[in-house]
Design an enzyme around this catalytic site. Structure first.
Site, PDB file in Angstrom:
ATOM      1  N   CYS A  39     -12.161  -6.711   3.793  1.00 34.21           N
ATOM      2  CA  CYS A  39     -12.167  -5.264   4.115  1.00 34.21           C
ATOM      3  C   CYS A  39     -11.529  -4.986   5.575  1.00 34.21           C
ATOM      4  CB  CYS A  39     -13.721  -4.956   4.214  1.00 34.21           C
ATOM      5  SG  CYS A  39     -14.067  -3.281   3.774  1.00 34.21           S
ATOM      6  N   THR A  79       0.923  -1.175  -0.114  1.00 32.35           N
ATOM      7  CA  THR A  79       0.054   0.108  -0.050  1.00 32.35           C
ATOM      8  C   THR A  79       1.003   1.333   0.041  1.00 32.35           C
ATOM      9  OG1 THR A  79      -1.829  -1.068   1.130  1.00 32.35           O
ATOM     10  CG2 THR A  79      -1.980   1.244   1.350  1.00 32.35           C
ATOM     11  N   ASN A 126      -6.909  -9.223  -7.148  1.00 36.40           N
ATOM     12  CA  ASN A 126      -7.011  -9.802  -5.754  1.00 36.40           C
ATOM     13  C   ASN A 126      -8.294 -10.653  -5.482  1.00 36.40           C
ATOM     14  OD1 ASN A 126      -7.742  -6.903  -5.721  1.00 36.40           O
ATOM     15  ND2 ASN A 126      -8.515  -7.315  -3.867  1.00 36.40           N
ATOM     16  N   GLN A 175      -0.579  -9.730  -6.256  1.00 37.28           N
ATOM     17  CA  GLN A 175      -1.367 -10.888  -6.297  1.00 37.28           C
ATOM     18  C   GLN A 175      -0.481 -11.905  -7.249  1.00 37.28           C
ATOM     19  OE1 GLN A 175      -3.451 -12.261  -4.196  1.00 37.28           O
ATOM     20  NE2 GLN A 175      -3.644 -10.369  -3.221  1.00 37.28           N
TER      21      GLN A 175
HETATM   22  N1  PLP Z   1      -2.707  -4.737  -4.047  1.00 34.36           N
HETATM   23  C1  PLP Z   1      -3.343  -5.768  -4.014  1.00 34.36           C
HETATM   24  C2  PLP Z   1      -3.683  -6.410  -5.491  1.00 34.36           C
HETATM   25  C3  PLP Z   1      -3.657  -6.494  -3.003  1.00 34.36           C
HETATM   26  O1  PLP Z   1      -4.349  -7.598  -2.942  1.00 34.36           O
HETATM   27  C4  PLP Z   1      -2.929  -6.072  -1.843  1.00 34.36           C
HETATM   28  C5  PLP Z   1      -3.624  -6.462  -0.373  1.00 34.36           C
HETATM   29  O2  PLP Z   1      -4.746  -6.646  -0.208  1.00 34.36           O
HETATM   30  C6  PLP Z   1      -2.381  -4.778  -1.566  1.00 34.36           C
HETATM   31  C7  PLP Z   1      -2.165  -4.329  -2.787  1.00 34.36           C
HETATM   32  C8  PLP Z   1      -1.933  -3.993  -0.506  1.00 34.36           C
HETATM   33  O3  PLP Z   1      -1.037  -4.968   0.178  1.00 34.36           O
HETATM   34  P1  PLP Z   1      -0.396  -4.827   1.473  1.00 34.36           P
HETATM   35  O4  PLP Z   1      -1.170  -5.318   2.516  1.00 34.36           O
HETATM   36  O5  PLP Z   1       1.074  -5.247   1.628  1.00 34.36           O
HETATM   37  O6  PLP Z   1      -0.410  -3.087   1.773  1.00 34.36           O
END
Ligand code: PLP
Length: 379
Positions: free
Chosen positions: A320, A73, A147, A175
């Site tokens: 969520c 994120t 995801n 993913q």
């Molecule tokens: N991008 C995707 C496609 C994800 O599935 C996730 C996690 O759910 C993230 C970004 C974010 O990852 P993180 O938990 O390391 O912040």
């Protein structure tokens, strides 16, 4: 009666891969600061450097171009917020891309997906043309795999179109990493992001790969760590464990590539026992571990709770953070309507999943969605 637990939510997070815990504990004892020049510091630095090599190998890049940070994120926010003139996002992107992109207001343009969740490549050049009216610095965000549905995007084709039009490309590879081979060089992207906890590493650590010659604006400045791109003393233990998990992922991709036939057969049986259900993205290329299935008229949340009580951990659309389940923006973007987006659940398997787990899931699913079981129907 002990019903036991069966974890089928690998896209939300994974258990640690064997050996990762030992690496994590060992690295916790290397207390030196990687920025210190003395021996303790150099030892800590070597852990970070080794991890960079391991993570780079997983994505096909060079260790020099890896930046560690607190999560995918954070890395996605950083790239999106790097002072672009405009940002183009696929409607099915993760919130970690969509939310920072919204700060661009009218300079955040969307790109549509088909009803199988694949980017509409034909409209991409005209969306880039419109984006260029805001200025020459255009970022296009295209996830490698979704995801919720596991749908794979044709990232290399997107890159070709974007580069021809002078736009840069960020791929959210969270993913796909560890589930399918990925090579940032072959794909040609400018930025790629992955996360440790989706591939058998610990939570709270992510990595950004930046193509040489590209730049990004740090979100966190200060100590100059990570070549100035991410201030703050490195989380050495988690980084070391991430590196080891990445190395394990590379090995298992070589020795036991995931078998999408298992998922296809699993889905065939789910549809056989509940002919009204819909497999989301069934005609698209997808991750080999992910099934998104909707039972029209059944609330996803109710299904997830019923399956949880029966011993199975699955998700409703996206997991969520608030624990609340809302309608899936991904399935809505696919134009599949409110009913399906409110009833889709995600089953994502991983290295600990057995055929017996899937067989038992099919049985429980059949009982759970049977019309006479008293579960609430959604309007
Ligand atoms: N991008 C995707 C496609 C994800 O599935 C996730 C996690 O759910 C993230 C970004 C974010 O990852 P993180 O938990 O390391 O912040």
């Amino acid at each position: 009666m002990d019903i036991g637990r069966t974890y089928l939510d690998y896209n939300a997070t994974t258990p640690l891969r064997p050996g990762v815990r030992d690496v994590l504990i060992d690295a916790l004892d290397q207390f030196g600061n990687p920025s210190s020049v003395h021996a303790e510091g150099r030892t800590a630095r070597s852990y970070v450097s080794t991890a960079k090599t391991q993570v780079a190998k997983l994505v096909g890049g060079s260790a020099n171009d890896i930046v560690f940070c607190s999560s995918a994120t954070e890395a996605l926010n950083m790239v999106v917020q790097s002072n672009w003139d405009s940002v183009i996002t696929l409607r099915t992107e993760h919130a970690a891309v969509l939310a920072p992109a919204k700060t661009y207001d009218t300079a955040n343009l969307s790109i549509e997906v088909t009803d199988d969740g694949i980017i509409d490549l034909e409209t991409l050049p005209s969306v880039i043309d419109t984006a260029r009216t805001f200025g020459p610095r255009v970022l296009v965000c295209v996830q490698a795999a979704n995801n919720e549905t596991g749908v794979l995007q044709p990232v290399a084709d997107v890159v070709e179109i974007c580069h021809a039009a002078g736009a840069s490309v960020l791929t959210d590879a969270v993913q796909v990493a560890g589930k399918l081979p990925i090579d940032v060089t072959t794909l040609g992207v400018d930025y790629a992001v992955i996360s440790a906890h989706k591939l058998g590493g610990p939570k709270g650590v992510g990595a950004l790969w930046v193509r040489p010659g590209q730049s990004a604006t740090p979100l966190i400045t200060g100590g100059g760590q990570e070549k100035g791109l991410r201030g703050g003393t490195e989380n050495v233990a988690s980084i070391a464990a991430f590196g080891f998990a990445a190395e394990c992922a590379v090995k298992s991709l070589e020795t036991e590539p995931a078998d999408s036939q298992i998922t296809k057969e699993f889905e065939r049986r789910l549809v056989e026992v509940s002919p009204d259900c819909v497999v989301i993205g069934r005609n698209a290329p997808r991750l080999p571990n992910t099934t998104s299935i909707a039972m029209p008229g059944r609330g996803a949340e109710t299904l997830v709770i019923a399956l949880d009580l029966a011993g199975f951990a699955v998700s409703a659309g996206a997991a969520c953070s608030s624990g609340k389940v809302s309608r899936s923006h991904v399935i809505e973007a696919m134009g599949l309507g409110e009913e399906l987006s409110a009833s889709a659940i995600r089953i994502s398997r991983g290295w600990e999943t057995t055929q017996d787990d899937l067989d038992r899931f099919v049985e429980i699913w059949a009982r759970t969605v049977k019309p006479s079981n008293g579960l609430r129907h959604v309007a």
